[in-house]
Each structure stands twice: as C-alpha cells, then as structure tokens.
Design a protein around this motif. Structure first.
Motif, mmCIF file in Angstrom:
data_model
loop_
_atom_site.group_PDB
_atom_site.id
_atom_site.type_symbol
_atom_site.label_atom_id
_atom_site.label_comp_id
_atom_site.label_asym_id
_atom_site.label_seq_id
_atom_site.Cartn_x
_atom_site.Cartn_y
_atom_site.Cartn_z
ATOM 1 N N ARG A 3 0.826 -1.210 0.000
ATOM 2 C CA ARG A 3 0.000 0.000 0.000
ATOM 3 C C ARG A 3 0.858 1.257 0.000
ATOM 4 N NH1 ARG A 3 -3.847 2.859 -1.889
ATOM 5 N NH2 ARG A 3 -5.158 3.989 -0.401
ATOM 6 N N TYR A 4 1.954 1.273 0.752
ATOM 7 C CA TYR A 4 2.761 2.497 0.821
ATOM 8 C C TYR A 4 3.390 2.823 -0.526
ATOM 9 C CZ TYR A 4 7.242 -0.057 1.066
ATOM 10 O OH TYR A 4 8.335 -0.835 0.796
ATOM 11 N N ARG A 5 3.685 1.789 -1.334
ATOM 12 C CA ARG A 5 4.231 2.050 -2.667
ATOM 13 C C ARG A 5 3.155 2.588 -3.612
ATOM 14 N NH1 ARG A 5 9.350 0.999 -3.720
ATOM 15 N NH2 ARG A 5 8.874 1.378 -5.911
ATOM 16 N N GLU A 6 1.918 2.164 -3.429
ATOM 17 C CA GLU A 6 0.823 2.733 -4.216
ATOM 18 C C GLU A 6 0.648 4.215 -3.905
ATOM 19 O OE1 GLU A 6 -2.533 0.364 -3.233
ATOM 20 O OE2 GLU A 6 -1.972 -1.288 -4.569
ATOM 21 N N ILE A 7 0.737 4.557 -2.615
ATOM 22 C CA ILE A 7 0.606 5.967 -2.216
ATOM 23 C C ILE A 7 1.787 6.773 -2.744
ATOM 24 C CG2 ILE A 7 0.520 7.525 -0.229
ATOM 25 C CD1 ILE A 7 -0.774 5.151 1.315
ATOM 26 N N TYR A 8 2.979 6.219 -2.618
ATOM 27 C CA TYR A 8 4.176 6.865 -3.166
ATOM 28 C C TYR A 8 3.995 7.147 -4.653
ATOM 29 C CZ TYR A 8 8.507 6.111 -5.842
ATOM 30 O OH TYR A 8 9.501 6.151 -6.780
ATOM 31 N N SER A 9 3.524 6.169 -5.412
ATOM 32 C CA SER A 9 3.339 6.336 -6.855
ATOM 33 C C SER A 9 2.298 7.397 -7.160
ATOM 34 C CB SER A 9 2.933 5.008 -7.497
ATOM 35 O OG SER A 9 3.952 4.041 -7.370
ATOM 36 N N ASP A 10 1.232 7.428 -6.371
ATOM 37 C CA ASP A 10 0.152 8.387 -6.601
ATOM 38 C C ASP A 10 0.623 9.813 -6.337
ATOM 39 O OD1 ASP A 10 -2.762 8.486 -7.261
ATOM 40 O OD2 ASP A 10 -2.830 9.580 -5.356
ATOM 41 N N ILE A 11 1.310 10.029 -5.212
ATOM 42 C CA ILE A 11 1.799 11.373 -4.889
ATOM 43 C C ILE A 11 2.884 11.788 -5.882
ATOM 44 C CG2 ILE A 11 2.948 12.794 -3.147
ATOM 45 C CD1 ILE A 11 1.633 11.083 -1.004
ATOM 46 N N LYS A 12 3.744 10.851 -6.252
ATOM 47 C CA LYS A 12 4.796 11.155 -7.216
ATOM 48 C C LYS A 12 4.201 11.612 -8.541
ATOM 49 C CE LYS A 12 8.922 9.120 -9.346
ATOM 50 N NZ LYS A 12 9.844 7.958 -9.326
ATOM 51 N N ARG A 13 3.162 10.922 -8.991
ATOM 52 C CA ARG A 13 2.504 11.334 -10.225
ATOM 53 C C ARG A 13 1.954 12.750 -10.105
ATOM 54 N NH1 ARG A 13 -1.912 8.487 -10.094
ATOM 55 N NH2 ARG A 13 -3.096 10.311 -9.438
ATOM 56 N N ASP A 14 1.342 13.057 -8.952
ATOM 57 C CA ASP A 14 0.781 14.396 -8.754
ATOM 58 C C ASP A 14 1.867 15.471 -8.747
ATOM 59 O OD1 ASP A 14 -1.827 13.545 -8.697
ATOM 60 O OD2 ASP A 14 -1.951 13.423 -6.510
ATOM 61 N N ILE A 15 3.059 15.113 -8.267
ATOM 62 C CA ILE A 15 4.176 16.065 -8.290
ATOM 63 C C ILE A 15 4.674 16.267 -9.713
ATOM 64 C CG2 ILE A 15 6.582 16.431 -7.599
ATOM 65 C CD1 ILE A 15 5.895 15.063 -4.933
ATOM 66 N N LEU A 16 4.867 15.164 -10.429
ATOM 67 C CA LEU A 16 5.425 15.243 -11.780
ATOM 68 C C LEU A 16 4.472 15.896 -12.767
ATOM 69 C CD1 LEU A 16 7.216 11.783 -12.081
ATOM 70 C CD2 LEU A 16 8.146 13.971 -11.334
ATOM 71 N N THR A 17 3.181 15.767 -12.531
ATOM 72 C CA THR A 17 2.205 16.390 -13.417
ATOM 73 C C THR A 17 1.820 17.790 -12.957
ATOM 74 O OG1 THR A 17 0.384 15.327 -12.222
ATOM 75 C CG2 THR A 17 1.246 14.181 -14.158
ATOM 76 N N ASN A 18 2.547 18.284 -11.950
ATOM 77 C CA ASN A 18 2.376 19.662 -11.477
ATOM 78 C C ASN A 18 1.070 19.886 -10.722
ATOM 79 O OD1 ASN A 18 4.147 21.823 -11.411
ATOM 80 N ND2 ASN A 18 2.980 23.014 -12.899
ATOM 81 N N HIS A 19 0.409 18.816 -10.282
ATOM 82 C CA HIS A 19 -0.756 18.983 -9.412
ATOM 83 C C HIS A 19 -0.301 19.557 -8.074
ATOM 84 C CE1 HIS A 19 -4.683 18.241 -7.662
ATOM 85 N NE2 HIS A 19 -4.114 17.575 -6.674
ATOM 86 N N TYR A 20 0.804 19.032 -7.561
ATOM 87 C CA TYR A 20 1.474 19.645 -6.414
ATOM 88 C C TYR A 20 2.678 20.402 -6.967
ATOM 89 C CZ TYR A 20 -1.211 16.286 -3.592
ATOM 90 O OH TYR A 20 -2.217 15.551 -3.016
ATOM 91 N N ARG A 21 2.632 21.701 -6.939
ATOM 92 C CA ARG A 21 3.629 22.520 -7.612
ATOM 93 C C ARG A 21 4.901 22.668 -6.774
ATOM 94 N NH1 ARG A 21 1.507 25.031 -12.025
ATOM 95 N NH2 ARG A 21 3.306 26.403 -12.131
ATOM 96 N N ALA A 22 6.021 22.835 -7.483
ATOM 97 C CA ALA A 22 7.310 23.003 -6.822
ATOM 98 C C ALA A 22 7.284 24.211 -5.902
ATOM 99 C CB ALA A 22 8.412 23.173 -7.874
ATOM 100 N N GLY A 23 7.823 24.030 -4.700
ATOM 101 C CA GLY A 23 7.907 25.119 -3.735
ATOM 102 C C GLY A 23 6.692 25.278 -2.851
#
Length: 239
Positions: A3-23
């Motif tokens: 489960r923790y790897r699924e969450i990691y993948s989900d948050i990582k995708r949101d970072i890379l797609t700029n849903h969670y913006r740098a800074g």
C-alpha cells in the motif's frame, strides 16, 4: 504491491504532473492519511521514498514541501532520473507530435523479452516526431502491447501518457533507461532534418506501470543542439 508504494506512486505522479507545484506545501499528514485511509506509519514510508528521490523535503514546524527542480532551467531540461515524458518536462511550452507510422504486428524476440510478451501477442509500432515550440525535438520509435489500451492516430497526436493515465488508469511509475551518443542513421536524419551521421542523443527505455508491468519499449533520439538533460543525485536514507 504494498500500500505504501501505491501511495508513493500516486503522490509522485501528482508532483510530476504539477498537481502539487514546486515550492508549495504538500497536504498535511492528517489530510493524506484520511485521503488514502492508512496509518501514519504507512504514509511515512511513502513520504520517505519521495524524500529519498529528492521530490519533497520537510521543514520542522512548517510542513513538507515539494522540492524545486532547477527552477531557472526546468522548462528546457528533460530529467533522466524521473519517469516522465516531454509533455511534463516541458509543460510550460507548446508540445506537439507528428505521426510518421502506426500499425500493429507481432513482436520481435527483443521486444518479447523487454515487454514480457509471447511471440503471438500483437504489439503496436509507433514512429513519431515530438516538437517543442514547433521545432523538432526528438524522434520516437515505440512498441506497446495491444492489450494495454486501444490507440488511434488522434491519441498519438497528443500525450500518450496522459491518455493511458486518464482512460486506462495506467501510471508510469518506473523506467529503465540506457543512454548513449549515436550517429544519425538515414531514418533518424530524415525525421529530424539532420545530415546523415550527425550526433544524436539516444534513450532506450522500458517503462513500467504501478503494478510493475512493462507497457512500453522505446528508443528516442534527440537533436544534439536542442536537447538538454539533467540528472539529480540523492543519497538514500539509511534505515
């Protein structure tokens, strides 16, 4: 998958797609544990993986931030250490595609090995030019199992990864890349408007989804004078 790897993948995708913006701040741990219905311990394991990759950093008393990635040049650089495509690495610029070839056929022996498919399993073969701000940037030769998702020329004119994420729920989470310098052969030279023998940068990639399935085998060749790449190095946390 844990489960923790699924969450990691989900948050990582949101970072890379700029849903969670740098800074900016990530949602609090309270919000994330509620969102994913997990314990703090499970969430912490996911956040540790993101921190190990340099995607987030914590500041005591203020929270967890999305780490900037070379802000002054980020619109020009394709990161070698992150499994993302040109659409995300150059998201502030005009990205388009020119489709040269699209068909289905049976896989070669090398493609069978890289994609873990049988000789009788059909694959898509795709050849297209990627353009950044209307200038030719790369020439992609991509092989995908037909069972991954239905593709057509309209889909291939845009971001394939966007389509796979939205309609097939396939997330690019990991990739194995082999990089090399090459001389442009006749096909690559014609695609990128280069003299035969010109230097090009090549990335051979096997892409994996959130379930660990290989869904893409590709070779992308980049023009030497218009391409820049970055590799961030991070020391892994000792447990």
């Amino acid at each position: 998958m844990y489960r923790y790897r699924e969450i990691y993948s989900d948050i990582k995708r949101d970072i890379l797609t700029n849903h969670y913006r740098a800074g900016t701040l990530l949602p609090t741990q309270e919000i994330l544990t509620e969102k994913y219905a997990v314990s703090r311990i499970t969430l912490k394991k996911a956040l540790n993986l993101l921190a190990d990759e340099g995607l987030i950093s914590s500041k005591q008393g203020s929270g967890t931030y999305v780490r900037p990635r070379m802000d002054n040049q980020s619109s020009e650089l394709l990161p070698l250490d992150l499994p993302i495509g040109v659409t995300y690495s150059h998201r502030d610029q005009k990205i388009s595609s020119q489709l040269l070839y699209f068909n289905a056929r049976l896989p070669t022996e090398k493609e069978q090995q890289n994609l873990r498919v049988a000789a009788s399993d059909p694959v898509y073969e795709i050849k297209r030019i990627r353009l950044v701000n209307h200038q030719k940037y790369s020439y992609e030769h991509t092989i995908m199992p037909v069972t991954i998702a239905p593709l057509d020329e309209k889909i291939l004119s845009g971001s394939v990864y966007d389509y796979l994420g939205t309609y097939a729920k396939i997330q690019l989470t990991d990739a194995r890349r082999v990089v090399s310098a090459e001389s442009a052969d006749e096909e690559t030279a014609a695609a990128l408007d280069l003299p035969i023998g010109s230097p090009v940068f090549s990335i051979e990639q096997i892409a994996y989804d959130q379930k660990g399935r290989a869904f893409e085998y590709s070779v992308s060749r980049f023009t030497g004078d218009r391409s820049k790449f970055v590799l961030d190095i991070h020391l892994n946390r000792l447990y």
